[in-house]
Write a protein that holds these residues in place. Structure first.
Motif, mmCIF file in Angstrom:
data_model
loop_
_atom_site.group_PDB
_atom_site.id
_atom_site.type_symbol
_atom_site.label_atom_id
_atom_site.label_comp_id
_atom_site.label_asym_id
_atom_site.label_seq_id
_atom_site.Cartn_x
_atom_site.Cartn_y
_atom_site.Cartn_z
ATOM 1 N N ILE A 1 46.697 77.454 62.459
ATOM 2 C CA ILE A 1 47.114 76.548 63.373
ATOM 3 C C ILE A 1 46.615 76.881 64.747
ATOM 4 O O ILE A 1 46.703 77.996 65.406
ATOM 5 N N ALA A 2 45.970 75.882 65.090
ATOM 6 C CA ALA A 2 45.347 76.049 66.421
ATOM 7 C C ALA A 2 46.023 75.798 67.430
ATOM 8 O O ALA A 2 46.783 74.806 67.303
ATOM 9 N N SER A 3 46.240 76.485 68.496
ATOM 10 C CA SER A 3 46.977 76.275 69.599
ATOM 11 C C SER A 3 46.222 75.949 70.753
ATOM 12 O O SER A 3 45.098 76.679 71.265
ATOM 13 N N PHE A 4 46.367 74.836 71.718
ATOM 14 C CA PHE A 4 45.780 74.536 72.745
ATOM 15 C C PHE A 4 46.706 74.398 74.024
ATOM 16 O O PHE A 4 47.886 73.689 73.838
ATOM 17 N N VAL A 5 46.413 75.080 74.932
ATOM 18 C CA VAL A 5 46.958 74.846 76.350
ATOM 19 C C VAL A 5 45.868 74.456 77.408
ATOM 20 O O VAL A 5 45.123 75.495 77.625
ATOM 21 N N ASP A 6 45.692 73.253 77.647
ATOM 22 C CA ASP A 6 44.619 72.604 78.162
ATOM 23 C C ASP A 6 44.883 72.101 79.365
ATOM 24 O O ASP A 6 46.152 71.566 79.723
ATOM 25 N N VAL B 1 70.367 54.138 87.865
ATOM 26 C CA VAL B 1 69.254 53.553 87.072
ATOM 27 C C VAL B 1 68.030 54.239 87.642
ATOM 28 O O VAL B 1 67.424 54.337 88.560
ATOM 29 N N GLY B 2 67.116 54.460 86.507
ATOM 30 C CA GLY B 2 65.807 54.608 86.568
ATOM 31 C C GLY B 2 64.855 53.912 86.003
ATOM 32 O O GLY B 2 64.851 53.628 84.915
ATOM 33 N N TYR B 3 63.540 53.790 86.930
ATOM 34 C CA TYR B 3 62.392 53.052 86.209
ATOM 35 C C TYR B 3 61.210 54.174 86.177
ATOM 36 O O TYR B 3 61.147 54.734 87.267
ATOM 37 N N LEU B 4 60.487 54.274 85.183
ATOM 38 C CA LEU B 4 59.180 55.134 85.120
ATOM 39 C C LEU B 4 58.253 54.405 84.530
ATOM 40 O O LEU B 4 58.182 53.933 83.140
ATOM 41 N N ASN B 5 57.090 54.495 85.135
ATOM 42 C CA ASN B 5 55.828 54.007 84.409
ATOM 43 C C ASN B 5 54.686 55.307 84.706
ATOM 44 O O ASN B 5 54.326 55.677 85.360
ATOM 45 N N ALA B 6 54.387 55.745 83.338
ATOM 46 C CA ALA B 6 53.502 56.829 83.405
ATOM 47 C C ALA B 6 52.251 56.755 82.366
ATOM 48 O O ALA B 6 52.451 56.441 81.072
ATOM 49 N N GLU B 7 51.508 57.130 82.684
ATOM 50 C CA GLU B 7 49.820 56.820 81.818
ATOM 51 C C GLU B 7 48.917 58.190 82.307
ATOM 52 O O GLU B 7 48.721 58.290 83.375
ATOM 53 N N PHE B 8 48.316 58.430 81.145
ATOM 54 C CA PHE B 8 47.158 59.118 81.370
ATOM 55 C C PHE B 8 45.833 58.668 82.119
ATOM 56 O O PHE B 8 45.628 57.429 81.298
ATOM 57 N N ASP B 9 45.145 59.035 82.811
ATOM 58 C CA ASP B 9 44.006 58.730 83.329
ATOM 59 C C ASP B 9 42.859 59.332 82.744
ATOM 60 O O ASP B 9 41.716 58.767 82.404
ATOM 61 N N GLN B 10 42.972 60.538 82.453
ATOM 62 C CA GLN B 10 42.186 61.509 81.399
ATOM 63 C C GLN B 10 42.997 62.341 80.632
ATOM 64 O O GLN B 10 43.891 62.891 81.078
ATOM 65 N N PHE B 11 42.121 62.480 79.499
ATOM 66 C CA PHE B 11 43.135 63.769 78.533
ATOM 67 C C PHE B 11 41.821 64.039 77.631
ATOM 68 O O PHE B 11 41.277 63.512 76.879
ATOM 69 N N THR C 1 33.187 69.525 66.293
ATOM 70 C CA THR C 1 31.973 69.366 67.296
ATOM 71 C C THR C 1 31.853 70.340 68.247
ATOM 72 O O THR C 1 30.764 70.706 69.003
ATOM 73 N N MET C 2 33.157 71.123 68.485
ATOM 74 C CA MET C 2 33.273 71.977 69.687
ATOM 75 C C MET C 2 32.864 71.606 71.090
ATOM 76 O O MET C 2 32.405 72.262 71.894
ATOM 77 N N GLN C 3 33.396 70.313 71.219
ATOM 78 C CA GLN C 3 33.057 69.548 72.514
ATOM 79 C C GLN C 3 34.399 69.182 73.182
ATOM 80 O O GLN C 3 35.326 68.678 72.248
ATOM 81 N N TYR C 4 34.626 68.977 74.297
ATOM 82 C CA TYR C 4 35.727 68.334 74.799
ATOM 83 C C TYR C 4 35.517 66.618 75.008
ATOM 84 O O TYR C 4 34.480 66.290 75.306
ATOM 85 N N GLU C 5 36.458 66.140 74.458
ATOM 86 C CA GLU C 5 36.619 64.579 74.386
ATOM 87 C C GLU C 5 37.540 63.985 75.273
ATOM 88 O O GLU C 5 38.762 64.471 75.267
ATOM 89 N N ASP C 6 37.456 62.754 75.903
ATOM 90 C CA ASP C 6 38.467 62.035 76.715
ATOM 91 C C ASP C 6 39.058 61.249 75.555
ATOM 92 O O ASP C 6 38.468 60.162 75.179
ATOM 93 N N ILE C 7 40.464 61.637 75.356
ATOM 94 C CA ILE C 7 41.015 60.721 74.371
ATOM 95 C C ILE C 7 42.320 59.997 74.868
ATOM 96 O O ILE C 7 43.384 59.841 74.484
ATOM 97 N N SER C 8 42.020 59.687 76.381
ATOM 98 C CA SER C 8 43.502 59.102 77.194
ATOM 99 C C SER C 8 43.832 57.735 76.431
ATOM 100 O O SER C 8 45.177 57.701 76.771
ATOM 101 N N ASP C 9 42.923 57.274 75.674
ATOM 102 C CA ASP C 9 43.618 55.913 75.113
ATOM 103 C C ASP C 9 44.384 55.850 73.870
ATOM 104 O O ASP C 9 45.020 55.112 73.429
ATOM 105 N N GLN C 10 44.667 57.365 73.637
ATOM 106 C CA GLN C 10 45.471 57.650 72.289
ATOM 107 C C GLN C 10 46.792 58.372 72.508
ATOM 108 O O GLN C 10 47.362 58.776 71.618
ATOM 109 N N VAL C 11 46.939 58.612 73.778
ATOM 110 C CA VAL C 11 48.209 59.503 73.968
ATOM 111 C C VAL C 11 49.053 59.052 75.078
ATOM 112 O O VAL C 11 48.733 58.103 75.748
ATOM 113 N N VAL C 12 49.988 59.549 75.350
ATOM 114 C CA VAL C 12 51.385 59.206 76.329
ATOM 115 C C VAL C 12 51.930 60.460 76.683
ATOM 116 O O VAL C 12 51.613 61.456 76.123
#
Length: 733
Positions: free
Chosen positions: A557-562, A590-600, A607-618
């Motif tokens: 199991i690979a652990s990431f703390v990035d 009452v609370g309203y929250l809008n939260a989005e990743f700009d970069q992930f 590939t052993m490379q870092y990739e931006d997958i911000s469109d796949q995460v919340v």
């Protein structure tokens, strides 16, 4: 039903915001009560202030309010605080997981630090184990939303929770409360104080809280989701002169509840791999032994040096130990079993210099932390015939200088300036190795044997520095209404991944960097006739965000703390109380929250490379809408006072992880509660009935995801309490 609840909550909030002025003009004048903002005293800025004067978004819940709503532990804050997640951690009974405005930390492993600070009587609690504090013998709880870096320092990027216990009474007194409820719940709580002289008194509080399980371990017959907690507090207070105060306090908690293994959400292969009919049942085979111990000693001294200056010193020591097991596959087979222990010790010292002149007030201080956290856990993989043993420790030394000043520029215009400098030094030791045989490794008392593959073995040290500023401008529109605008910054320290696998992720030996949050906030709070309210809008820039995930990788199991990148979070909050008649009032949030990743940025194992997958995460634990609405009705009955409190809380859809998972993510739900308390004419005794989750809603508060044949498709959910009804009697002497 959830859609209806959401509509009612939002309509109520909109009506309250738009009609405050009209209410002030049309409603008859009413006397302020203990829940009005101009009557509530908080210490959000390290000094006693009226809640309406504090340019911070704060939810303050008094002991009376918590009692009326039947709150049993601090997870009840989630229902009554907007944009807050306060839950029991997955696989645990008393480990705390907190998020405020989408910022927090779900992973309670040693070395990882929470993003919401927890304070008990101004003592910082560094570790989340045994931090699901039961509510007894308290004065109030404050929830501070948004970064609190200038005054509360490191690891308050989301906010802070302050648990304030009661001061000892100058008169001899004692209170005993007994409760019995569903699932054979038996609670016994006693507290009291005794003055030994005119200026010296002692006191203590004791709680024994037990309950049968909501479910059972079908494989072993043990209770599952039970409770077996004993807690004790003792204190002594000495006031040799009016301007001098000393307090010595000790507390200890022992939690022997059975481990929570969770519920298998999808069927696997073999005996016990189906999904039990009850979400509280399990087929786990790793065992039913669990023990959590936590204790602490603190000393507080306060001296009024002069009419304008006060000196305060807070010294504290704490330690804890957890021995537990979690069966991630929920079957009798050792497919994915995790025995573990955690241990921690901390010493903190804080000196404060508070001052109050005609047009300037504030506090300066210094803070020191010396802490060690260690542990070990085994990942027993029956399908691969191995166990991965992981162990290590992290030592932390932190020094901070801070100051916060409020300037009265005019009678109505105020300027707040705060800053904190922090330096952290951390040393991490991480060991991870494969051993032959699907039994415990030597790290946890297994048979002595050499590893067949050394995965990680390093010691590294890093230093982190940060300056966290805060600027706030507030204006008193009237004696009752205050508005403010602020900018604040928060800092959460970097560290080392205690699960890090140097074979799969070689960069793990370098550790991860700090994360920061810059928050821009505007708020309006005060009282308009029968309406006491607090509102805020905010915009957060979350940078170098730390995200913890575990990903199956072959027979490991690979652990990431990035430091994955950054996100943008904005929202709004509106809460308060409305006095409808002499006997009826309403509380709402009452609370309203809008939260989005700009970069992930995610490390690709292939590939052993870092990739931006911000469109796949919340962002996890960031529901778009949260809400609470409760009524309190008071009336005379049989010469005494009857208080009835129906309430409903709402929580929108939210994801358990950064990667959405339809099987494990939680859909929107509402919880309906009802309580009734009758107090005798003498006020010496009372009886109460408390119904929680009366519609018996099933809702997840946590999950684990380990798909694949090697892990027998282990998708595990953890659930909040079902419907319960509790009766209590309380006697004061």
């Amino acid at each position: 039903m959830n859609r209806l609840v959401k509509t009612v909550l939002l309509a109520g909030a909109a009506w309250g915001a738009l009609s405050a002025t009209a209410i002030a003009q049309e409603a008859p004048a009413q006397e302020p009560t203990a829940t009005s903002l101009d009557e509530i005293i908080v210490t959000a800025r390290r000094r006693d202030e009226q809640l309406k004067d504090v340019p911070v978004a704060v939810t303050a819940l008094s002991a009376e309010r918590l009692e009326e709503t039947g709150a049993t532990d601090i997870t009840a804050l989630q229902q009554q605080s907007p944009n807050a997640t306060v839950q029991v951690a997955r696989g645990s009974n008393s480990t705390l997981i907190s998020f405020i405005r989408g910022v927090g930390q779900q992973d309670p492993l040693w070395g990882f630090e929470p993003g919401v600070g927890l304070y008990v009587d101004d003592v910082y609690i560094a570790r989340p184990q045994a931090a699901v504090l039961d509510i007894f013998d308290i004065e109030r709880i404050e929830v501070l939303r948004g970064p609190q870096g200038s005054l509360y320092g490191r690891n308050t990027v989301g906010g802070a929770i302050k648990y304030v216990t009661s001061r000892l009474s100058p008169e001899a007194e004692a209170t005993v409360r007994a409760a019995y409820g569903t699932y054979n719940q038996i609670d016994l709580v006693a507290s009291g104080s005794l003055p030994l002289t005119d200026n010296f008194r002692v006191g203590a509080a004791f709680a024994n809280l037990t309950r049968d399980g909501y479910g059972r371990n079908i494989n072993t017959g043990a209770e599952h989701y039970d409770k077996d907690v004993t807690a004790f507090r003792a204190s002594a207070e000495f006031t040799p002169r009016d301007e001098v105060f000393f307090r010595l306090a000790y507390d200890r908690t022992q939690d022997d509840s059975n481990p929570r293994h969770g519920h298998r959400e999808v069927a696997g292969v073999g005996y016990g791999a189906n999904s039990p009919g009850s979400v509280y049942d399990t087929y786990a085979g790793v065992g039913d032994e669990n023990s959590v111990e936590s204790e602490g000693l603190s000393f507080t001294g306060q001296i009024d040096v002069s009419e304008h200056w006060t000196f305060k010193a807070i010294s504290a020591w704490r330690e804890g130990r957890t021995d537990t097991v979690i069966d991630f596959d929920n079957t009798p087979a050792p497919t994915l079993d995790i025995p573990a222990y955690y241990a921690d010790e901390q010493y903190t010292q804080e000196f404060q210099f508070q001052f109050d002149y005609d047009r300037i007030q504030g506090v300066f201080g210094v803070f020191y932390l010396d802490a060690t956290a260690e542990g070990a856990f085994d990942t027993i993989l029956g399908g691969a015939g191995i166990v991965i043993g992981t162990g290590g420790s992290v030592e932390t030394e932190s020094v901070a200088l801070f100051g916060d000043v409020n300037l009265d520029l005019t009678d109505r215009l105020h300027l707040g300036l705060g800053v904190r400098w922090t330096q952290d030094s951390k040393t991490g030791e991480v060991f991870r190795a494969n051993y032959l045989g699907a039994t415990r490794s030597p790290l946890l008392g297994g048979s002595a044997r050499a590893p067949i593959l050394l995965r990680t073995d390093y010691t590294n040290s890093r230093n982190y520095d940060d300056v966290s500023p805060r600027v706030a401008v507030s204006y008193d529109f009237s004696d009752d209404i205050t508005g403010y605008a602020s900018w604040s910054s928060g800092f959460k320290s970097g560290g080392f991944d205690m699960r890090g696998d140097a074979i799969l992720t070689p960069d793990t030996v370098n550790g991860y960097d700090p994360e920061t949050v810059d928050s821009y906030e505007m708020g309006l709070k005060g009282r308009a006739g029968p309406l006491s309210f607090s509102s805020a809008i905010f915009y957060n820039e979350y940078q170098d965000q730390q995200v913890t995930t575990q990903v199956p990788a072959g027979a490991s199991i690979a652990s990431f703390v990035d430091n994955v990148g950054q996100s943008t979070i904005y929202g709004a909050e509106f809460e308060g109380s409305l006095y409808l008649t002499e006997n009826l009032s309403a509380n709402f949030a009452v609370g309203y929250l809008n939260a989005e990743f700009d970069q992930f940025l995610r490390y690709n194992l292939t590939t052993m490379q870092y990739e931006d997958i911000s469109d796949q995460v919340v962002l996890q634990n960031a529901p778009e809408w949260t809400g609470y609405f409760g009524l309190t009705w008071q009336s005379q009955l049989a010469g005494g006072e009857l208080v009835v409190t129906p309430s409903v809380s709402y929580r929108d859809d939210y994801s358990q992880f950064e990667f959405p998972n339809p099987t494990l993510d939680q859909e929107a739900y509402a919880l309906v509660d009802l309580s009734a308390i009758w107090t005798a004419p003498s006020e010496r005794w009372s009886i109460g009935v408390f119904g929680k989750n009366l519609t018996d809603e099933e809702y997840r508060v946590g999950a684990y995801s380990f798909p694949g044949a090697l892990f027998n498709d282990s998708l595990i959910g953890y659930y909040g309490p079902p419907r319960t009804v509790t009766g209590s009697i309380q006697i004061k002497f």
